[in-house]
Design a protein around this motif. Structure first.
Motif, PDB file in Angstrom:
ATOM      1  N   GLY A 147     -53.661  -9.021   5.050  1.00 59.14           N
ATOM      2  CA  GLY A 147     -53.238 -10.412   5.169  1.00 59.14           C
ATOM      3  C   GLY A 147     -54.299 -11.383   4.667  1.00 59.14           C
ATOM      4  N   THR A 148     -53.937 -12.654   4.727  1.00 61.43           N
ATOM      5  CA  THR A 148     -54.792 -13.701   4.156  1.00 61.43           C
ATOM      6  C   THR A 148     -54.811 -14.917   5.069  1.00 61.43           C
ATOM      7  N   THR A 149     -55.974 -15.549   5.180  1.00 65.15           N
ATOM      8  CA  THR A 149     -56.047 -16.829   5.883  1.00 65.15           C
ATOM      9  C   THR A 149     -56.760 -17.861   5.011  1.00 65.15           C
ATOM     10  N   PHE A 150     -56.106 -18.990   4.813  1.00 69.19           N
ATOM     11  CA  PHE A 150     -56.746 -20.122   4.147  1.00 69.19           C
ATOM     12  C   PHE A 150     -57.224 -21.094   5.219  1.00 69.19           C
ATOM     13  N   HIS A 151     -58.493 -21.504   5.111  1.00 67.68           N
ATOM     14  CA  HIS A 151     -59.039 -22.506   6.019  1.00 67.68           C
ATOM     15  C   HIS A 151     -59.282 -23.786   5.227  1.00 67.68           C
ATOM     16  N   VAL A 152     -58.632 -24.854   5.645  1.00 65.04           N
ATOM     17  CA  VAL A 152     -58.851 -26.140   4.982  1.00 65.04           C
ATOM     18  C   VAL A 152     -59.504 -27.076   5.991  1.00 65.04           C
ATOM     19  N   LEU A 153     -60.650 -27.649   5.610  1.00 63.38           N
ATOM     20  CA  LEU A 153     -61.363 -28.565   6.507  1.00 63.38           C
ATOM     21  C   LEU A 153     -61.332 -29.979   5.951  1.00 63.38           C
ATOM     22  N   PHE A 154     -61.049 -30.941   6.815  1.00 63.95           N
ATOM     23  CA  PHE A 154     -61.101 -32.362   6.444  1.00 63.95           C
ATOM     24  C   PHE A 154     -62.055 -33.067   7.400  1.00 63.95           C
ATOM     25  N   PRO A 155     -62.837 -34.028   6.920  1.00 66.55           N
ATOM     26  CA  PRO A 155     -63.663 -34.802   7.857  1.00 66.55           C
ATOM     27  C   PRO A 155     -62.748 -35.545   8.843  1.00 66.55           C
ATOM     28  N   GLU A 156     -63.132 -35.519  10.122  1.00 70.27           N
ATOM     29  CA  GLU A 156     -62.329 -36.230  11.131  1.00 70.27           C
ATOM     30  C   GLU A 156     -62.581 -37.733  11.011  1.00 70.27           C
ATOM     31  N   VAL A 157     -61.524 -38.511  11.146  1.00 71.38           N
ATOM     32  CA  VAL A 157     -61.679 -39.968  11.168  1.00 71.38           C
ATOM     33  C   VAL A 157     -61.725 -40.399  12.627  1.00 71.38           C
ATOM     34  N   LEU A 158     -62.799 -41.085  13.008  1.00 75.70           N
ATOM     35  CA  LEU A 158     -62.924 -41.505  14.400  1.00 75.70           C
ATOM     36  C   LEU A 158     -62.087 -42.752  14.641  1.00 75.70           C
ATOM     37  N   PRO A 159     -61.376 -42.824  15.787  1.00 76.15           N
ATOM     38  CA  PRO A 159     -60.479 -43.950  16.022  1.00 76.15           C
ATOM     39  C   PRO A 159     -61.193 -45.289  16.050  1.00 76.15           C
ATOM     40  N   ALA A 160     -62.393 -45.316  16.636  1.00 80.20           N
ATOM     41  CA  ALA A 160     -63.111 -46.584  16.794  1.00 80.20           C
ATOM     42  C   ALA A 160     -63.449 -47.217  15.446  1.00 80.20           C
ATOM     43  N   VAL A 161     -63.787 -46.372  14.492  1.00 84.51           N
ATOM     44  CA  VAL A 161     -64.213 -46.861  13.187  1.00 84.51           C
ATOM     45  C   VAL A 161     -63.049 -47.500  12.434  1.00 84.51           C
ATOM     46  N   HIS A 162     -61.859 -47.033  12.759  1.00 87.55           N
ATOM     47  CA  HIS A 162     -60.720 -47.459  11.952  1.00 87.55           C
ATOM     48  C   HIS A 162     -59.705 -48.289  12.723  1.00 87.55           C
ATOM     49  N   GLU A 163     -60.215 -49.098  13.643  1.00 85.56           N
ATOM     50  CA  GLU A 163     -59.291 -49.929  14.389  1.00 85.56           C
ATOM     51  C   GLU A 163     -58.568 -50.907  13.465  1.00 85.56           C
ATOM     52  N   GLY A 164     -57.289 -51.059  13.671  1.00 87.00           N
ATOM     53  CA  GLY A 164     -56.520 -51.935  12.788  1.00 87.00           C
ATOM     54  C   GLY A 164     -56.016 -51.183  11.566  1.00 87.00           C
ATOM     55  N   ASP A 165     -56.637 -50.030  11.306  1.00 83.21           N
ATOM     56  CA  ASP A 165     -56.204 -49.201  10.191  1.00 83.21           C
ATOM     57  C   ASP A 165     -55.711 -47.875  10.784  1.00 83.21           C
ATOM     58  N   GLY A 166     -55.385 -47.956  12.088  1.00 86.15           N
ATOM     59  CA  GLY A 166     -55.127 -46.736  12.850  1.00 86.15           C
ATOM     60  C   GLY A 166     -53.752 -46.153  12.635  1.00 86.15           C
ATOM     61  N   LEU A 167     -53.414 -45.253  13.532  1.00 86.29           N
ATOM     62  CA  LEU A 167     -52.150 -44.550  13.390  1.00 86.29           C
ATOM     63  C   LEU A 167     -51.019 -45.347  14.014  1.00 86.29           C
ATOM     64  N   PRO A 168     -49.836 -45.241  13.458  1.00 87.57           N
ATOM     65  CA  PRO A 168     -48.696 -45.854  14.113  1.00 87.57           C
ATOM     66  C   PRO A 168     -48.392 -45.091  15.398  1.00 87.57           C
ATOM     67  N   LYS A 169     -47.644 -45.730  16.334  1.00 88.80           N
ATOM     68  CA  LYS A 169     -47.368 -45.087  17.623  1.00 88.80           C
ATOM     69  C   LYS A 169     -46.600 -43.785  17.435  1.00 88.80           C
ATOM     70  N   SER A 170     -45.665 -43.776  16.488  1.00 89.17           N
ATOM     71  CA  SER A 170     -44.942 -42.544  16.226  1.00 89.17           C
ATOM     72  C   SER A 170     -44.639 -42.464  14.743  1.00 89.17           C
ATOM     73  N   GLY A 171     -44.554 -41.235  14.268  1.00 88.51           N
ATOM     74  CA  GLY A 171     -44.243 -41.033  12.861  1.00 88.51           C
ATOM     75  C   GLY A 171     -45.460 -41.296  11.988  1.00 88.51           C
ATOM     76  N   ILE A 172     -45.252 -41.123  10.716  1.00 86.93           N
ATOM     77  CA  ILE A 172     -46.354 -41.271   9.787  1.00 86.93           C
ATOM     78  C   ILE A 172     -45.960 -42.319   8.776  1.00 86.93           C
ATOM     79  N   ARG A 173     -46.902 -43.212   8.516  1.00 80.91           N
ATOM     80  CA  ARG A 173     -46.608 -44.215   7.496  1.00 80.91           C
ATOM     81  C   ARG A 173     -46.613 -43.532   6.146  1.00 80.91           C
ATOM     82  N   ARG A 174     -45.595 -43.718   5.386  1.00 76.91           N
ATOM     83  CA  ARG A 174     -45.582 -43.131   4.054  1.00 76.91           C
ATOM     84  C   ARG A 174     -45.469 -44.230   3.015  1.00 76.91           C
ATOM     85  N   GLY A 175     -46.524 -44.342   2.271  1.00 78.44           N
ATOM     86  CA  GLY A 175     -46.502 -45.235   1.122  1.00 78.44           C
ATOM     87  C   GLY A 175     -46.288 -46.707   1.459  1.00 78.44           C
ATOM     88  N   THR A 176     -46.729 -47.114   2.640  1.00 84.64           N
ATOM     89  CA  THR A 176     -46.610 -48.542   2.960  1.00 84.64           C
ATOM     90  C   THR A 176     -47.903 -49.247   2.651  1.00 84.64           C
TER      91      THR A 176
END
Ligand code: ADP
Length: 261
Positions: A232-261
């Motif tokens: 078998g095979t395992t791919f490991h993909v790592l992304f830097p974590e974005v801290l919530p405090a740093v990105h206030e106002g640019d944060g996540l919507p309450k539900s769902g994912i913003r796409r192309g807005t």
């Protein structure tokens, strides 16, 4: 490092070339496929012309699929990265993934209860997941198990991944594991090269993993693979974590994912 640099230069050159060719081909294919679709319904099914036209249309569609992979491979300018939660992205793609892998393969997702904030283009992230899943499917022609896992990991200064270009600190990991045929060391060494495929003419483009590699690099991430023949095979993909405090106002919507807005 020199090898990495040469590889990056090669990828960029191939990408630019492929993008230009793909763009022109796309225009030509629109004409070919468009006329085929118009003529085909007017030809009686019992006529030999019908078979010929069907073959032209099938080849045209296959060529269009290849061109769109090529365009994805070279499309660097129009990425729209945004803060999103990897868990949500995986959750949303599950239905499509199930359809993609068929009934003989069991899909399990093991998602960390923690938020997995990363900054990436959602369309590209989908593409990473889909390309890895399609490869896993192709490695398990008689069925098996596909596991998608998310977790938070700490990358230390001393980690070899740091010398490979990853920033130390907290990362979000996406692991895609299959119980398929696995890969030989020879295949593993060529894996991310554009146009490398073992799937045979008309089946593989050899661009899936080159696309994955490009997308992950663009998001300042890292992709690695563990595999053994029959194991078998395992791919490991790592992304830097974005801290919530740093990105206030640019944060996540309450539900769902913003796409192309
Ligand atoms: P393609 O899928 O068009 O062949 P990729 O770049 O996605 O192109 O993959 C290149 C090659 O890597 C495949 O042809 C296959 O040999 C190998 N490969 C990729 N993923 C896996 C996997 N999960 N299991 C076994 N082999 C794999």
């Amino acid at each position: 490092l020199e090898e990495q640099f040469r590889q990056a230069q090669k990828m960029e050159a191939v990408g630019r070339l492929a993008g230009g060719v793909a763009h022109d081909f796309n225009n030509l294919l629109t004409v070919i496929n468009g006329y085929c679709d118009i003529i085909l319904p007017e030809v009686p099914p019992e006529s030999p012309d019908h078979d010929a036209l069907t073959a032209i249309r099938d080849a045209g569609e296959r060529a269009a699929a290849l061109t769109s992979q090529l365009l994805a491979f070279s499309r660097k300018a129009i990425v729209a990265p945004q803060v999103l939660d990897l868990n949500e992205v995986v959750g949303l793609s599950e239905k499509l993934l199930r359809r993609l892998i068929g009934e003989d393969i069991t899909l399990t997702s093991v998602l960390t209860p923690n938020a997995c904030r990363i900054k990436a283009d959602p369309v590209q992230l989908d593409q990473v997941i889909m390309n890895l899943a399609v490869n896993a499917r192709d490695a398990m022609p008689t069925g098996g198990r596909l596991t998608i896992e998310t977790k938070l990991v700490q990358v230390r200064d001393s980690d070899p991944l740091v010398s490979a270009g990853l920033r130390p600190g907290r990362c979000v990991e996406l692991a895609v594991r299959d119980t398929g045929c696995g890969m030989s060391p020879e295949v593993l060494s060529k894996l991310f090269e554009p146009f490398f495929t073992t799937k045979g003419l008309g089946k593989g483009t050899g661009l899936g993993l080159a696309v994955v590699h490009g997308i992950v690099k663009q998001a300042d991430g890292h992709v690695s693979v563990m595999s053994s023949v029959g194991g078998g095979t395992t791919f490991h993909v790592l992304f830097p974590e974005v801290l919530p405090a740093v990105h206030e106002g640019d944060g996540l919507p309450k539900s769902g994912i913003r796409r192309g807005t």
